[in-house]
Design an enzyme around this catalytic site. Structure first.
Site, PDB file in Angstrom:
ATOM      1  CG  ASP A 233      -2.102   0.962   1.067  1.00 49.33           C
ATOM      2  OD1 ASP A 233      -2.599   1.122  -0.061  1.00 49.33           O
ATOM      3  OD2 ASP A 233      -2.518   1.566   2.077  1.00 49.33           O
ATOM      4  CB  SER A 257      -6.488   2.231  -0.236  1.00 53.45           C
ATOM      5  OG  SER A 257      -5.130   2.617  -0.205  1.00 53.45           O
ATOM      6  CD  GLN A 307      -4.343   0.790  -3.270  1.00 56.93           C
ATOM      7  OE1 GLN A 307      -3.933   1.945  -3.404  1.00 56.93           O
ATOM      8  NE2 GLN A 307      -4.004   0.028  -2.243  1.00 56.93           N
TER       9      GLN A 307
END
Length: 319
Positions: A233, A257, A307
């Site tokens: 991330d 996110s 993502q």
């Protein structure tokens, strides 16, 4: 979670105890004591069958870091699976911003235990509401077809500036992000967004960094996978910014996110150098899509990440 682990998690600065953390050139703690505190964060407390509890570091941004909740959720899932079954994929949604001031409860649903595959679903809860959900699949080790993309040719991590050296001229601009304790050693191959924005938009730009846990990790396969989920991330959505010559915060970009998927292809160690090669194929509707590939230092493709993130300009309407 042991008392020692709980104390370590509550003191991520590493300044207490007999072995204080070393300081980078910018005075920010890093190294083995800080890595040990990240490992402690992943050592969840079992409070009931299929229910675990995790905490956040005392030095945190206003929301729980997405990589932390993903890593902890994967730990919770893995604690209910036999160790000979290795995680090969995860799919997750970030539902609400996490509150770093209170613990997170992870509820595991044992979806399936088959002959070759095991499936788990995890929901992270705070204040009585779901903040994150994850599905993970585990598999017994099998033989089969083998092929993989080649690693891009990039500079070796040892030849690149440290994160402290990269951020030194921009500490006032980066604020808390430049001064938080650093358990992960990050070396930018391409310019970070706070530098590349001065060059303007870069169509088809890749964002590339070397990463490794800043210390030595135990020989625990699940821990290494969860550490990689934590790292995945970091810097991933920077590839979206590079396409437009923008930087977080200073250019009015608000990001978060939204969902996250990972596939683990080959064994690796998270305390050895891994190249994270990220690119953004699309941005639309206030969202940006990014894909990333992790390569080991010897060129093996070990994991793939996708993502989608909220990528909203400050002038746009809020949620």
């Amino acid at each position: 979670m042991t008392e020692a682990a709980r104390a370590a998690a509550a003191d991520p600065s590493g300044v207490q105890g007999a072995h204080p953390a070393p300081l980078a050139l910018d005075g920010v703690p890093h190294g083995q004591p800080i890595l040990d505190r990240l490992v402690a964060l992943l050592d969840l407390e079992k409070i009931e069958e299929n229910i675990f509890r995790g905490v956040s570091p005392s030095v945190s941004p206003t929301r729980v870091f997405g990589g932390q909740v993903a890593g902890q959720a994967l730990v919770a899932a893995g604690r209910t699976v036999p160790p000979e079954r290795k995680v090969h994929s995860l799919h997750a949604y970030f539902i609400r911003g996490g509150d770093p001031r209170v613990p997170i409860v992870y509820e595991v649903d044992r979806i399936r235990d088959g002959r070759s595959f095991t499936t788990r679903r995890v929901v992270a809860v705070q204040h009585g509401k779901a903040i994150f959900s994850l599905s993970a699949s585990f598999q017994v080790v099998e033989e089969g077809l083998e092929h993989a993309n080649e690693m891009p040719k990039v500079a070796a991590p040892e030849t690149l500036p440290t994160y402290a050296e990269r951020t030194a001229p921009y500490r006032e601009q980066l604020k808390a992000w430049a001064t938080m304790p650093r358990p992960i050693d990050v070396r930018y191959v391409t310019d970070p967004p706070w530098v590349s924005k001065d060059s303007g938009p870069r169509p088809e730009a890749n964002n590339q960094v070397w990463m490794r846990a800043d210390g030595k990790l135990p020989d625990d396969d699940l821990l290494h996978v969860c550490l990689l989920a934590y790292c995945s991330d970091m810097t991933l959505l920077d590839g979206v910014l590079a396409r437009h010559g923008l930087n977080w915060g200073s250019d009015g970009v608000i990001g978060a996110s939204l969902d996250h998927a990972m596939w683990f292809h080959r064994p690796f160690r998270a305390d050895e150098w891994l190249l994270y090669d990220c690119v953004s194929p699309s941005a639309s509707g206030g969202r940006g899509l990014a894909t990333g590939r992790f390569f080991s230092a010897d060129g093996q493709l070990v994991a793939t990440v996708v993502q989608e993130g909220l990528m909203r300009l400050a002038t746009e309407s809020p949620l």
